[in-house]
Design an enzyme around this catalytic site. Structure first.
Site, PDB file in Angstrom:
ATOM      1  N   ARG A 240       0.968  -1.257   0.046  1.00  0.00           N
ATOM      2  CA  ARG A 240       0.082   0.087  -0.105  1.00  0.00           C
ATOM      3  C   ARG A 240       0.735   1.150  -0.012  1.00  0.00           C
ATOM      4  O   ARG A 240       2.097   1.191  -0.118  1.00  0.00           O
ATOM      5  CB  ARG A 240      -0.755  -0.081   1.251  1.00  0.00           C
ATOM      6  CG  ARG A 240      -0.151   0.023   2.570  1.00  0.00           C
ATOM      7  CD  ARG A 240      -1.007   0.218   3.732  1.00  0.00           C
ATOM      8  NE  ARG A 240      -0.347   0.812   4.809  1.00  0.00           N
ATOM      9  CZ  ARG A 240      -0.936   0.837   6.088  1.00  0.00           C
ATOM     10  NH1 ARG A 240      -1.932   0.214   6.538  1.00  0.00           N
ATOM     11  NH2 ARG A 240      -0.291   1.578   6.917  1.00  0.00           N
ATOM     12  N   ASP A 284       8.355 -10.638   7.347  1.00  0.00           N
ATOM     13  CA  ASP A 284       8.602  -9.483   8.116  1.00  0.00           C
ATOM     14  C   ASP A 284      10.219  -9.311   8.085  1.00  0.00           C
ATOM     15  O   ASP A 284      10.934 -10.078   8.421  1.00  0.00           O
ATOM     16  CB  ASP A 284       8.171 -10.079   9.685  1.00  0.00           C
ATOM     17  CG  ASP A 284       8.211  -8.979  10.739  1.00  0.00           C
ATOM     18  OD1 ASP A 284       9.258  -7.960  10.206  1.00  0.00           O
ATOM     19  OD2 ASP A 284       7.911  -9.084  11.783  1.00  0.00           O
ATOM     20  N   LYS A 317       5.280   8.838  20.653  1.00  0.00           N
ATOM     21  CA  LYS A 317       5.221   9.082  22.051  1.00  0.00           C
ATOM     22  C   LYS A 317       6.373   9.924  22.542  1.00  0.00           C
ATOM     23  O   LYS A 317       7.415   9.967  21.948  1.00  0.00           O
ATOM     24  CB  LYS A 317       5.704   8.037  22.878  1.00  0.00           C
ATOM     25  CG  LYS A 317       4.155   7.061  22.991  1.00  0.00           C
ATOM     26  CD  LYS A 317       3.457   7.505  24.177  1.00  0.00           C
ATOM     27  CE  LYS A 317       2.273   6.287  24.296  1.00  0.00           C
ATOM     28  NZ  LYS A 317       0.921   6.952  24.070  1.00  0.00           N
ATOM     29  N   TYR A 375      11.564   7.280  15.830  1.00  0.00           N
ATOM     30  CA  TYR A 375      11.557   7.437  14.211  1.00  0.00           C
ATOM     31  C   TYR A 375      12.558   8.266  13.701  1.00  0.00           C
ATOM     32  O   TYR A 375      13.281   7.887  12.784  1.00  0.00           O
ATOM     33  CB  TYR A 375      10.154   8.062  14.016  1.00  0.00           C
ATOM     34  CG  TYR A 375       9.771   8.237  12.427  1.00  0.00           C
ATOM     35  CD1 TYR A 375       9.400   7.003  11.750  1.00  0.00           C
ATOM     36  CD2 TYR A 375       9.555   9.312  11.792  1.00  0.00           C
ATOM     37  CE1 TYR A 375       9.196   7.014  10.356  1.00  0.00           C
ATOM     38  CE2 TYR A 375       9.401   9.411  10.426  1.00  0.00           C
ATOM     39  CZ  TYR A 375       8.973   8.176   9.782  1.00  0.00           C
ATOM     40  OH  TYR A 375       8.768   8.291   8.359  1.00  0.00           O
ATOM     41  N   LYS A 379      15.455   7.376  10.876  1.00  0.00           N
ATOM     42  CA  LYS A 379      15.278   7.955   9.666  1.00  0.00           C
ATOM     43  C   LYS A 379      16.715   8.691   9.447  1.00  0.00           C
ATOM     44  O   LYS A 379      17.347   8.911   8.419  1.00  0.00           O
ATOM     45  CB  LYS A 379      14.205   8.833   9.484  1.00  0.00           C
ATOM     46  CG  LYS A 379      12.975   7.995   9.235  1.00  0.00           C
ATOM     47  CD  LYS A 379      13.037   6.995   8.216  1.00  0.00           C
ATOM     48  CE  LYS A 379      11.673   6.367   8.016  1.00  0.00           C
ATOM     49  NZ  LYS A 379      11.456   5.281   7.066  1.00  0.00           N
TER      50      LYS A 379
END
Ligand SMILES: NC(=O)c1ccc[n+]([C@@H]2O[C@H](COP(=O)([O-])OP(=O)(O)OC[C@H]3O[C@@H](n4cnc5c(N)ncnc54)[C@H](O)[C@@H]3O)[C@@H](O)[C@H]2O)c1
Length: 469
Positions: A240, A284, A317, A375, A379
């Site tokens: 997707r 995975d 978070k 994150y 990245k």
């Protein structure tokens, strides 16, 4: 997700209201459709000092069938262009502008000293208003770190300021880029110019690209419309969003695509793979056995030409509220798996020599983001991995680059609360979000067989987002 404001702003009533209120007016961006020419409209060429890339430029323009015009201060372009068999002429004259053009290309490689920077002024002062909507600006320079004099390094570095300011001034969907070409790498510019001048680069602006000596052999595809014919391309996270768009662009351009996603996404994955005539691979990538499984799959396929690391997750978070396992999960899926997989595929020869690895970073990894320490670490780490492994993989003839998307219209961004989402969408020079295909086109440019001069580059696909600029 649909951008209702973009449609409204381009309706007769909406346009009036938006003008009256002084609100940003995003323009629907031109995007590539199969078989269309690289550029529709003329290219105005300028330069400063003794420009060194004119012949290389003329060669590319003649192969893409672009009409070109010479700015007043670059009369020598006419003879260089004629020699390459291009139809050309002088643009404007006597202080008057000429016809509207689709692209402005300025060869700044001859600038030796900051006192010569007025060449930029004259060219863009004369021509900025003559750029058609969704126009293209390309400034070509020499990498400052390779310049022999500090004066030259200084003026070449200053080109970044010009490029980024133009990106903000031009509006109407126009984009502006700086391409540093190493001495001797003139023959490697074609895939990059074809990308930047075309609608494929719709949402890429204010970027600095470095083209160096080819990694492995410089290859010219038999058919520029099907550069991946006969190539095998792995795309992770392909069921997707951006991953599905990447798979689609590679299939459009001739590749056999191996579409990978987690077993839970098998249904969507099968659909994408079936539609594109590709192969579905449910795995995975975060699992311990993933690298070896991929090596086995690649070898059974006779080796892969391109690997695109697109799969990624967010678990937001603030760091104070974040549980350790959430940190570990995000860094593992978004970064550590890519390191393990690259090492396994490269060391086993499962990626062919002449191969390409393209990674997906994020502007969050460049600017940081509230609630995204995990994150952003993953990245930013992707950028570190690209930069540190590029010289090692180059020894095997393999390039590695990354794209860093900004706000792209996907399920991931549709889930953002309305006010923050609208901010993310509008805070860029295009006043709109990008489409998954915009990221996909940039990835396909890095993966192109003729892009062997591109390695260790990180390019934002963000419409010149103000975040992290
Ligand atoms: N959407 C944006 O605006 C945006 C901005 C910057 C960066 N990105 C990056 O672009 C990439 C794609 O984003 P998207 O918006 O399409 O996200 P998405 O969530 O729609 O798609 C990500 C895909 O990766 C797959 N995936 C996740 N973990 C996996 C694993 N362990 N093994 C195999 N597949 C796995 C998911 O199942 C999913 O199909 C991600 O790396 C994301 O971080 C997206």
């Amino acid at each position: 997700m649909k951008d209702g404001y973009l449609d409204f702003a381009n309706s007769p009533m909406g346009a009036k209201l938006i003008n009256a209120l002084g609100l940003p007016k995003p323009l629907p961006l031109e995007r590539y459709s199969e078989g269309q020419p690289v550029i529709k409209g003329s290219v105005l060429v300028g330069g400063g000092g003794e420009p060194q890339l004119l012949e290389a430029l003329a060669g590319v323009f003649s192969r893409i069938g672009a009409q070109s015009l010479a700015h007043d201060k670059l009369p020598q372009w006419v003879s260089v262009a004629n020699k390459a068999g291009l139809t050309t002429g002088r643009w404007g004259g006597n202080g008057k502008p000429g016809e509207k053009v689709k692209a402005l290309v300025f060869d700044a490689t001859g600038l030796e000293d900051s006192t010569q920077s007025d060449a930029l002024y004259w060219f863009f002062h004369d021509a900025a208003r003559s750029l058609l909507p969704c126009g293209r600006v390309v400034i070509l320079g020499r990498p400052p770190e390779e310049c022999k004099s500090h004066r030259k390094a200084t003026v070449q570095r200053s080109l970044e300021g010009m490029t980024r300011s133009l990106g903000k001034e031009l509006k109407k969907g126009s984009i502006s880029q700086l391409v540093y070409v190493s001495e001797g790498a003139e023959g490697n510019i074609e895939s990059t110019l074809r990308f930047l001048l075309s609608p494929r680069a719709a949402y890429v602006s204010a970027q600095v690209i470095r083209i160096g000596q080819p990694v492995g052999q410089l290859v010219t595809p038999a058919d520029w419309n099907k550069p991946f014919a006969g190539k095998k391309v792995l795309v992770t996270g392909a069921s997707r969003g951006i991953g599905a768009a990447i798979a689609e662009v590679f299939a459009r351009d001739g590749a056999h695509v191996i579409c990978l996603d987690v077993p839970q996404a098998q249904e969507g994955l099968n659909e994408v793979a079936k539609k594109l005539g590709g192969t579905a691979l449910a795995l995975d990538i975060g699992s311990a056995e993933a690298p070896q499984k991929l090596v086995d799959a690649a070898k059974a396929d006779g080796g892969w030409d391109v690997v695109v690391h697109n799969a990624g997750i967010t678990r937001d978070k603030t760091v104070a509220n974040m549980k350790e396992q959430i940190w570990l999960l995000v860094v593992n899926v978004n970064l550590s798996t890519q390191e393990r997989i690259n090492e396994a595929l490269v060391n086993s020869g499962a990626i062919k020599s002449g191969g390409r690895i393209v990674c997906v970073s994020s502007i969050s990894g460049i600017a940081g983001n509230m609630g995204q320490t995990n994150y952003a670490v993953s990245k930013a780490g992707v950028i570190g991995m690209v930069e540190s492994t590029a010289p090692i993989f180059a020894e095997k003839g393999i390039t590695i680059n990354a794209v860093a998307p900004g706000f792209i219209e996907t399920q991931m961004t549709a889930a953002i609360p309305f006010a923050i989402r609208e901010g993310g969408r509008r805070m860029n020079s295009m006043s709109q979000g990008g489409q998954p295909v915009d990221v996909a086109e940039a990835i396909a440019w890095f993966a192109h067989p003729a892009s062997s001069g591109l390695t260790a580059n990180v390019i934002r696909v963000c419409g010149q987002s103000l975040i992290g600029a």
